[in-house]
Design a protein around this motif. Structure first.
Motif, PDB file in Angstrom:
ATOM      1  N   MET A 112       0.950  -1.318  -0.008  1.00 24.45           N
ATOM      2  CA  MET A 112      -0.158  -0.007  -0.037  1.00 24.45           C
ATOM      3  C   MET A 112       0.779   1.285   0.121  1.00 24.45           C
ATOM      4  N   VAL A 113       0.494   2.135  -0.776  1.00 16.83           N
ATOM      5  CA  VAL A 113       1.174   3.552  -0.796  1.00 16.83           C
ATOM      6  C   VAL A 113       0.234   4.424   0.060  1.00 16.83           C
ATOM      7  N   PHE A 114       0.639   4.911   1.126  1.00 18.08           N
ATOM      8  CA  PHE A 114      -0.153   5.847   1.964  1.00 18.08           C
ATOM      9  C   PHE A 114      -0.246   7.359   1.589  1.00 18.08           C
ATOM     10  N   GLN A 115      -1.540   7.587   2.014  1.00 18.85           N
ATOM     11  CA  GLN A 115      -1.665   9.142   1.455  1.00 18.85           C
ATOM     12  C   GLN A 115      -0.661  10.285   2.158  1.00 18.85           C
ATOM     13  N   ASP A 116      -0.073  10.279   3.280  1.00 16.56           N
ATOM     14  CA  ASP A 116       0.598  10.996   3.873  1.00 16.56           C
ATOM     15  C   ASP A 116       2.102  10.276   4.361  1.00 16.56           C
ATOM     16  N   PRO A 117       3.047  10.630   3.271  1.00 15.90           N
ATOM     17  CA  PRO A 117       4.320   9.879   3.278  1.00 15.90           C
ATOM     18  C   PRO A 117       5.033  10.361   4.807  1.00 15.90           C
ATOM     19  N   MET A 118       4.985  11.461   5.256  1.00 18.86           N
ATOM     20  CA  MET A 118       5.743  12.235   6.178  1.00 18.86           C
ATOM     21  C   MET A 118       5.335  11.167   7.651  1.00 18.86           C
ATOM     22  N   SER A 119       4.001  10.947   7.693  1.00 25.60           N
ATOM     23  CA  SER A 119       3.508  10.237   9.033  1.00 25.60           C
ATOM     24  C   SER A 119       3.771   8.663   8.659  1.00 25.60           C
ATOM     25  N   SER A 120       3.963   8.270   7.619  1.00 24.04           N
ATOM     26  CA  SER A 120       4.125   6.769   7.120  1.00 24.04           C
ATOM     27  C   SER A 120       5.655   6.268   7.318  1.00 24.04           C
ATOM     28  N   LEU A 121       6.570   7.247   7.013  1.00 24.74           N
ATOM     29  CA  LEU A 121       7.926   6.991   7.034  1.00 24.74           C
ATOM     30  C   LEU A 121       8.408   7.019   8.443  1.00 24.74           C
ATOM     31  N   ASN A 122       9.410   6.251   9.099  1.00 24.56           N
ATOM     32  CA  ASN A 122       9.891   6.386  10.249  1.00 24.56           C
ATOM     33  C   ASN A 122      10.891   7.564  10.398  1.00 24.56           C
ATOM     34  N   PRO A 123      10.806   8.591  11.315  1.00 26.34           N
ATOM     35  CA  PRO A 123      11.508   9.672  11.132  1.00 26.34           C
ATOM     36  C   PRO A 123      13.074   9.468  11.695  1.00 26.34           C
ATOM     37  N   VAL A 124      13.491   8.352  12.301  1.00 27.39           N
ATOM     38  CA  VAL A 124      14.471   8.164  12.975  1.00 27.39           C
ATOM     39  C   VAL A 124      15.289   7.009  12.303  1.00 27.39           C
ATOM     40  N   LEU A 125      14.694   6.540  11.074  1.00 25.85           N
ATOM     41  CA  LEU A 125      15.649   5.611  10.468  1.00 25.85           C
ATOM     42  C   LEU A 125      15.987   6.096   8.963  1.00 25.85           C
ATOM     43  N   THR A 126      16.905   5.827   8.293  1.00 27.48           N
ATOM     44  CA  THR A 126      17.347   6.330   6.860  1.00 27.48           C
ATOM     45  C   THR A 126      16.401   5.760   6.044  1.00 27.48           C
ATOM     46  N   ILE A 127      16.060   6.461   4.990  1.00 26.82           N
ATOM     47  CA  ILE A 127      15.490   5.797   3.712  1.00 26.82           C
ATOM     48  C   ILE A 127      15.975   4.414   3.264  1.00 26.82           C
ATOM     49  N   GLY A 128      17.378   4.358   3.279  1.00 29.18           N
ATOM     50  CA  GLY A 128      17.975   3.172   2.952  1.00 29.18           C
ATOM     51  C   GLY A 128      17.723   1.877   3.711  1.00 29.18           C
ATOM     52  N   ARG A 129      17.521   2.235   5.278  1.00 23.75           N
ATOM     53  CA  ARG A 129      17.465   1.004   6.143  1.00 23.75           C
ATOM     54  C   ARG A 129      15.923   0.597   5.949  1.00 23.75           C
ATOM     55  N   GLN A 130      14.880   1.728   5.838  1.00 25.93           N
ATOM     56  CA  GLN A 130      13.553   1.445   5.632  1.00 25.93           C
ATOM     57  C   GLN A 130      13.244   0.536   4.521  1.00 25.93           C
ATOM     58  N   ILE A 131      13.934   0.824   3.174  1.00 24.82           N
ATOM     59  CA  ILE A 131      13.748   0.100   2.210  1.00 24.82           C
ATOM     60  C   ILE A 131      14.377  -1.460   2.189  1.00 24.82           C
ATOM     61  N   THR A 132      15.505  -1.427   2.720  1.00 29.62           N
ATOM     62  CA  THR A 132      16.374  -2.732   2.952  1.00 29.62           C
ATOM     63  C   THR A 132      15.545  -3.884   3.881  1.00 29.62           C
ATOM     64  N   GLU A 133      14.981  -3.214   4.838  1.00 31.22           N
ATOM     65  CA  GLU A 133      14.421  -4.029   5.788  1.00 31.22           C
ATOM     66  C   GLU A 133      13.085  -4.788   5.190  1.00 31.22           C
ATOM     67  N   ILE A 134      12.425  -4.075   4.104  1.00 26.28           N
ATOM     68  CA  ILE A 134      11.652  -4.920   3.616  1.00 26.28           C
ATOM     69  C   ILE A 134      12.172  -6.045   2.537  1.00 26.28           C
ATOM     70  N   LEU A 135      13.358  -5.523   2.070  1.00 25.76           N
ATOM     71  CA  LEU A 135      13.859  -6.500   1.184  1.00 25.76           C
ATOM     72  C   LEU A 135      14.609  -7.770   1.873  1.00 25.76           C
ATOM     73  N   GLU A 136      15.029  -7.314   3.141  1.00 20.97           N
ATOM     74  CA  GLU A 136      15.524  -8.475   3.833  1.00 20.97           C
ATOM     75  C   GLU A 136      14.455  -9.277   4.200  1.00 20.97           C
TER      76      GLU A 136
END
Length: 347
Positions: A112-136
């Motif tokens: 799912m792609v959420f409407q509000d990306p600022m509240s959907s992304l974790n503010p204390v993790l880098t973008i790379g960590r959040q994407i690689t967590e899914i891949l892992e």
């Protein structure tokens, strides 16, 4: 044919050949809080999504579009929420699925792609960590392989200098870039069903076109089913196969894209279309807004919820709730919930 059988056959998306990937039946969502009246956000929604199909859900804010998708994925929580009905994905009932099994489905099979990306992304993790967590978790990639794949995903959604951007935190990106990151995360596992809730909200026209083309190619290349939630009828006209128009928690009109735009039959649908600016109109022609506001509704048990705002209201609009059925003379896949629909020569 009995009226019950007509209602079963009239489920939006039913009878289009392929067995449905997503099957929603009589979904109801009620929010309850102490000291307040219960709020029915979704009131008996039924629809099918076939593999590889692109389905649009359209309506004003508060019509129940986003709540329908969140309830289907088990993202509304349990406290103060009452959910009933059935949501089946490839035959498995998502509403009764154990939480650990549902987490395995979300992200890998359904994204799912959420409407509000600022509240959907974790503010204390880098973008790379959040994407690689899914891949892992879902694809078993590790280390550099996961980081390389994450960089490719960012490039695919139009983010340049992807390797450097993987080290950025969400607050260091613009709203449009955060939205593109959300889309990259949703596409990471090549899901069988993608639900996009206003995916182009924060993007400019050029990037919006790129993202929509990316979603279109995803559907064509991998037969991914796409549910597009939007208020932008232009996006629906260029991307969706089937369109469902929602009002006050119910689908009020459902039709293939071309049929809906060529011959809208519900007054609410015609109101939405009439309120969109058109380039072929002379300068100075005023828009035609829908009277009232989305809060001006009737309970569905008392008649048509749109009746207080409807310019085609008749006495039969109040008293008995209209059913979602095909009208005489229209194609079977064009359904409308109205006792006094708009004639074809008036649309």
């Amino acid at each position: 044919m009995t009226r019950v059988q007509e209602q079963v056959d009239a489920i939006p998306g039913r009878g289009q050949g392929a067995a449905p990937l997503l099957e929603v039946r009589d979904l109801r969502v009620t929010f309850k809080s102490r000291g307040r009246r219960p709020v029915k956000a979704v009131d008996g929604v039924s629809l099918d999504v076939a593999p590889g199909a692109t389905v649009g859900i359209v309506g004003e804010s508060g019509s129940g579009k986003s709540v329908t998708s969140l309830a289907a994925l088990g993202l509304l929580g349990k406290r103060g929420v009452e959910i009933s009905g059935s949501v089946k994905f490839d035959g498995d009932d998502l509403l009764n699925m154990p939480e650990d099994e549902l987490r395995a489905v979300r992200g890998k099979e359904i994204a799912m792609v959420f409407q509000d990306p600022m509240s959907s992304l974790n503010p204390v993790l880098t973008i790379g960590r959040q994407i690689t967590e899914i891949l892992e978790r879902h694809r078993g990639l590790k280390g550099q392989d996961a980081r390389d794949q994450a960089a490719e995903l960012l490039l695919s959604v139009g983010i340049g200098d992807a390797v450097r951007r993987l080290k950025s935190f969400p607050h260091q990106l613009s709203g449009g870039m955060r939205q593109r990151v959300m889309i990259a995360m949703a596409l990471a596992c090549q899901p069988r069903l993608l639900i996009a809730d206003e995916p182009t909200t924060a993007l400019d026209v050029t990037i919006s076109a790129q993202i929509l083309e990316l979603l279109r190619s995803l559907v064509v290349d991998s037969q991914t089913a796409l549910v597009l939630i939007t208020h932008d009828l232009g996006v629906v006209a260029g991307l969706c196969d089937q369109v469902h128009v929602m009002y006050s928690g119910r689908i009020v009109e459902s039709a293939p894209r071309r049929a809906l735009f060529a011959n809208p039959q519900h007054p609410y649908t015609t109101g939405l279309l009439a309120s969109v600016p058109r380039l072929d109109q002379p300068r100075g022609v005023p828009l035609l807004p829908i009277p009232g506001s989305p809060s001006d509704t009737l309970p569905w048990v008392d008649g048509c919820a749109f009746a207080p705002r409807c310019t085609r209201r008749v006495p039969e609009s109040v008293g008995c709730p209209p059913a979602l059925l095909p009208l005489e003379g229209s194609e079977p896949s064009h359904l409308v919930r109205c006792v006094n629909p708009v004639p074809e020569d008036h649309t």
